[in-house]
Write an enzyme that holds these catalytic residues in place. Structure first.
Site, PDB file in Angstrom:
ATOM      1  CD  GLN A   1      -8.478   0.839  -2.689  1.00 14.78           C
ATOM      2  OE1 GLN A   1      -8.379   1.307  -1.556  1.00 14.78           O
ATOM      3  NE2 GLN A   1      -8.207  -0.418  -2.964  1.00 14.78           N
TER       4      GLN A   1
ATOM      5  CG  LEU B   1      -2.223   0.720   1.176  1.00 17.07           C
ATOM      6  CD1 LEU B   1      -3.105   0.318   2.343  1.00 17.07           C
ATOM      7  CD2 LEU B   1      -2.060   2.212   1.103  1.00 17.07           C
TER       8      LEU B   1
ATOM      9  CD  GLU C   1      -1.706   5.273  -2.142  1.00 15.20           C
ATOM     10  OE1 GLU C   1      -0.886   5.693  -1.301  1.00 15.20           O
ATOM     11  OE2 GLU C   1      -2.632   4.505  -1.851  1.00 15.20           O
TER      12      GLU C   1
ATOM     13  CG  HIS D   1     -13.247   7.852  -0.432  1.00 14.41           C
ATOM     14  ND1 HIS D   1     -12.755   8.254   0.781  1.00 14.41           N
ATOM     15  CD2 HIS D   1     -12.886   6.546  -0.561  1.00 14.41           C
ATOM     16  CE1 HIS D   1     -12.140   7.228   1.363  1.00 14.41           C
ATOM     17  NE2 HIS D   1     -12.194   6.189   0.563  1.00 14.41           N
TER      18      HIS D   1
END
Lengths: 326, 352
Positions: free
Chosen positions: A82, A58, A60, A129
């Site tokens: 994601q 994990l 980026e 998000h």
């Protein structure tokens, strides 16, 4: 043939290209057995194995950096970030390296990678998000920024992105991942990257948008038709490079334009499009170009997000006021 | 309470600071020609470096990052690599790059503000000098991932300074390299200074090498002023990487005897006594002393070498100064494989 959604069209394009080209390798978090949090890579791990659908640690920046190294070796990495809200640690790699590798080595090393990321609001997601920051990447020389707005365009544009010899940021409007279904033949035919799509022809006004807002823009065009207004609707699709010819030709015909984007207003892609219309199409304008956009606020959490995202009503009202301008 | 894991960091040195042999020579170093070759490479490096600084000072080149005092680190790396390996260097790494086949002319060209300096003719797969700190470590893991995917028996070397070992990209690279057992060797040139930030202010870690432990790989500290140990250490790590035994982190301990770059003035922050002490331990003098002790080197050979290096460097400088300028249009022509229409328009408006 079964109809498929936009996210299923993404999967279909990935599968087609992986089958066709063994250099295509997927990288991301949870994209393996889990098939990605939006299921964009559903079934690909079983079909192509862990070597080609790589669940990564994990991190980026690592995702982008890995892809740059792999691309320099002639592979075709397709990275899934994601959510766009988590792409920012990778910005250093994308801006300082992916975008510049060809230029700084005078073509010796290149960076044929695709960075996919779901973006935009409207799915009642948690904080971070739901943002739309396509303009950030569109400002960077050396990148291409592509946003599909239908299953067919998702399929054709993603194929084109994977076949492109340069880095492509491929932003997927997750609000419309599953709201429209289309027949999308799995024929491997790519769509052009530097081109707008005229979704609806009209003569009174041009409505210009991209991504999830295309959905409301098309609805607004239908409502306007009921009021006797003929709206031409353009899906920009290629945010960078921009196909200004199609937009200028349309504005030359209609004399009026409204640009709709979910992203914050200031310094958005709408400002660039307006500016080029002013530079090259001023004399065909019958009214100032208007914008219907998100606000220059932090993207609100889900309770308020519907007040942020451009609505059909706001688009119709903007179009009417443009039409009523002298 | 029980101990569930324990780690140790080894230190490698062949020649101590007085050029005395410590333990056994590695097998390659039993070939005198190899030792002399390493010495010649370091001297060439320093001759080049001195000239490059001079070119900047006289306005014939832009900012330049000197490698003074750190020649053994990079020469050792380049010497241990095979042609089929890939180098992912940072901006101070000329010693390896020159052995890879990049030319002195091109390194000057790069610092002289001409992108063509990174279009290496021989080492086509090697990365150009990397300026954004630590980002290169991730590129190395990507190259290594490609090698592993294709089941190739080759490896990658990535270099950076000890300041870079504080960056997230460094840790992310170690983590994925350890997890995937990638064929990559990370070399940290611990030259004690990240511009003006001293090593002891950079990290609370006792060694940089121990950062390897968190990445799941061996970490080793080597005397970076001892080119024999340096070359041996990198060679062993590369052999492990090429044969599926995974990555290694090497911390090469040396001293930056120069400014950070020509835009810096290290006298503002480097204690003079530290610098004087470091000069007593520098790599070229050390190997020279050893070679002389072993009767492998003398003043005649030294004079001949200096002359030869100066000729090579002078030729490179002449070649650099005689480079035809790039066309202005070059700034457009490598942005994309096919220039988008909007850029074609801008190209048309540029002052070509």
């Amino acid at each position: 043939m079964a109809e498929i959604t936009l996210v299923e069209a993404v999967t279909q394009a990935l599968a087609y290209e992986m089958q066709r080209d063994e250099n295509v390798i997927l990288l991301g978090e949870d994209i393996g057995l889990n098939g990605g949090v939006f299921r964009a890579t559903d079934g690909l791990y079983k079909k192509f194995g862990a070597d080609r659908v790589m669940d990564t640690p994990l991190a980026e920046s690592m995702l982008a950096g890995l892809a740059i190294g792999m691309a320099a070796q002639g592979l075709k990495p397709v990275v899934e970030f994601q959510f766009m809200g988590f792409i920012y640690p990778a910005v250093d790699q994308l801006v300082n390296h992916a975008a510049r590798m060809r230029n700084r080595t005078r073509g010796r090393l290149t960076c044929p990678m695709v960075a996919r990321a779901p973006f935009g609001g409207g799915i009642h997601a948690p904080e971070h998000h739901s943002e739309s920051t396509e303009a950030m990447f569109a400002h960077i020389p050396g990148l291409k920024v592509i946003i599909p707005s239908s299953p067919a365009r998702a399929y054709g544009l993603l194929l084109a992105a994977m076949r492109d010899p340069d880095p492509v940021i491929f932003l997927e409007p997750k609000r419309i991942y599953r709201i429209v279904k289309q027949n999308v033949p799995d024929d491997g035919k790519a769509l052009p990257l530097e081109q707008c799509f005229v979704l609806r022809e009209g003569s009174d006004i041009t409505l210009i948008s991209w991504g999830a807002s295309m959905h409301e823009t098309l609805q607004a065009a239908t409502q306007l038709e009921q009021q006797g207004v003929s709206a031409e609707v353009i899906d920009v699709a290629s945010i960078k490079p921009l196909d200004m010819d199609t937009i200028l030709n349309s504005v030359a015909k209609t004399g009026r334009a409204v640009i709709i984007h979910e992203a914050a207003r200031s310094n958005g892609v709408g400002a660039e499009i307006t500016s080029v219309i002013n530079e090259s199409g001023l004399l065909s304008l019958l009214a100032p170009v208007q914008r219907v956009t998100g606000y220059d606020t932090v993207m609100p959490y889900m309770k308020l997000e519907k007040h942020y995202i451009p609505s059909v009503e706001k688009i119709v009202n903007s179009a009417i006021s443009t039409l009523e301008f002298a | 309470m029980t101990i569930i894991a324990e780690f140790s960091i080894e230190y490698l040195q062949c020649l101590d600071k007085n050029a005395n042999l410590v333990g056994d020579l590695p097998s390659f170093a039993k070939d005198n020609a190899q030792l002399i070759n390493l010495y010649e490479l370091m001297v060439l490096n320093r001759t080049f470096d001195t000239k490059a600084i001079n070119l900047q000072r006289t306005g014939k080149m832009g900012t330049y990052a000197s490698t003074l005092g750190q020649e053994a680190v990079f020469v050792g790396i380049g010497h241990a690599m095979k042609k089929t390996d890939v180098l992912v260097p940072y901006y101070r790494d000329y010693g390896a790059l020159l052995q890879r086949g990049a030319t002195m002319k091109q390194i000057l060209q790069y610092w002289g503000g001409d992108e063509r300096g990174s279009d290496y003719e021989e080492c086509r797969e090697d990365f150009p000098l990397c300026v954004p700190i630590a980002t290169q470590f991730l590129h190395a893991t990507g190259v290594a991932t490609a090698m592993k995917y294709r089941k190739q028996k080759r490896a990658v070397v990535a270099t950076g300074g000890e300041g870079a070992s504080s960056e997230g990209d460094f840790y992310e690279a170690l983590n994925v390299a350890g997890q995937w057992q990638l064929p990559v060797v990370f070399v940290i040139n611990n030259n004690q200074w990240a511009i003006s930030v001293a090593r002891q202010s950079q990290t609370g870690c006792q060694t940089i090498a121990q950062k390897a432990i968190a990445g799941g790989m061996p970490g080793i500290q080597v005397d970076g002023n001892d080119v024999i140990a340096m070359r041996d250490c990198v060679n062993q790590a590369l052999q492990a990487a090429r044969t599926g035994k995974g990555p290694t982190l090497i911390e090469a301990v040396t001293y930056r005897l120069c400014d950070h770059t020509t835009a810096d003035d290290a006298s503002r922050y480097v204690p003079k006594e530290d610098l004087d002490k470091a000069w007593q331990e520098e790599p070229i003098k050390r190997l020279q002393t050893y070679l002389e002790t072993e009767k492998l080197w003398d003043k005649n050979k030294e004079d001949a070498l200096i002359k030869q290096c100066q000729q090579q460097v002078s030729q490179a400088v002449e070649d650099y100064l005689n480079i035809e300028p790039q066309a202005v249009s070059a700034m457009f022509d490598y942005m994309y494989e096919t220039l988008p229409k909007s850029l074609q328009q801008q190209r048309g408006l540029a002052d070509l």
